[in-house]
Every structure is written in structure tokens, then in C-alpha cells.
Scaffold this active site. Structure first.
Site, PDB file in Angstrom:
ATOM      1  CE  LYS A   1      -3.386   2.907   0.786  1.00 17.51           C
ATOM      2  NZ  LYS A   1      -2.957   4.105   0.117  1.00 17.51           N
TER       3      LYS A   1
ATOM      4  CG  ASP B   1       0.065   8.225   1.643  1.00 20.60           C
ATOM      5  OD1 ASP B   1      -1.021   8.372   1.033  1.00 20.60           O
ATOM      6  OD2 ASP B   1       0.356   8.855   2.672  1.00 20.60           O
TER       7      ASP B   1
END
Length: 139
Positions: free
Chosen positions: A28, A30
Site C-alpha cells: 500500500k 501513499d
């Protein structure tokens, strides 16, 4: 042939990864989910909603030429890494206007390559094709 934006599949963030075989896990980041389309008209970079943000990413557009693809659609995320190697959204927003050389395009998936729609192929085949056809010649 001018390639068109393909609506991306969106990942599901979960507390614990699923168990068993047959799952693909991604980091994941950002950043900004993006799609890079390369064809005879050049390179375009789209937001996850299909907005053309090519003008914001001039350095990445120039670097895409090094991939050596006649045509491609690459799904990924545009990020900036901090000194610990982690994506930093605040730094990303600054880099778009002030430090484009700090931007990275992290590829998640290869949807189209040199006239072939790859979406029906298993994801591990698309990853292998990306490595052998796009990156091997440029390393």
C-alpha cells in the site's frame, strides 16, 4: 491506434491478508493511483478516474520513452519516497510542482502491450511479460 483509459480495479485494504494460495498481495503506497498509456501519439498519464494529468508529470512522460514499448497501458501509483524509503504523500504534492525528478511510477499491472490486450491473461503472466519485454532491454 490511440489507447484509451481503462478503469482500474481497485484493491481492498484489509487488516489481515487472506490465507491460502492464489492471492497476490501489493504494498500500500501513499501516492496517486495512475495509468500510463504509451502509443504512437506519445505518453499520457491518467488519474484513477481517467483525468489526463500528463502535463503535471513531464519527467515521468520523458522517462517512459526508455521502456521501448510501441504501445502499452501500465497501471500503477505515482509516489515520492522519503529518506527511509517509504512513500510520502506530502512530499509527493510538493514534488509535482517543484521537484519532478523525485517522482517514481510504481507499476502494478501491465494491461496492454504492443497491440495485445493482456487483461484476460493471469496476472503472473502479465508481470512476467512486463519484466521480459519492457525492463530487460533497458537494464
Amino acid at each position: 491506434m490511440r489507447l484509451k483509459f481503462i478503469e482500474p480495479l481497485m484493491p481492498t485494504l484489509v487488516e489481515k491478508p487472506p490465507e491460502g494460495e492464489g492471492w497476490t498481495h501489493e504494498v500500500k503506497f501513499d501516492g496517486y493511483r495512475s495509468q500510463m498509456a504509451i502509443d504512437e501519439d506519445g505518453t499520457r498519464i491518467y488519474t484513477r478516474n481517467g483525468h489526463d494529468w500528463t502535463a503535471k508529470y513531464g519527467d515521468l512522460v520523458r522517462e517512459a520513452k526508455r521502456l521501448g514499448a510501441e504501445s502499452a497501458i501500465v497501471d500503477g501509483e505515482i509516489v515520492v519516497l522519503n529518506d527511509k524509503g517509504l512513500s510520502d504523500f506530502t512530499a509527493l504534492r510538493r514534488a509535482i510542482t517543484r521537484r519532478q525528478h523525485d517522482l517514481y511510477f510504481v507499476a502494478f499491472d501491465l494491461l496492454h502491450l504492443n497491440g495485445r490486450d493482456l487483461r484476460e491473461r493471469p496476472v503472473h503472466h502479465r508481470y512476467a511479460r512486463a519484466v521480459t519485454e519492457l525492463y530487460a532491454e533497458n537494464t
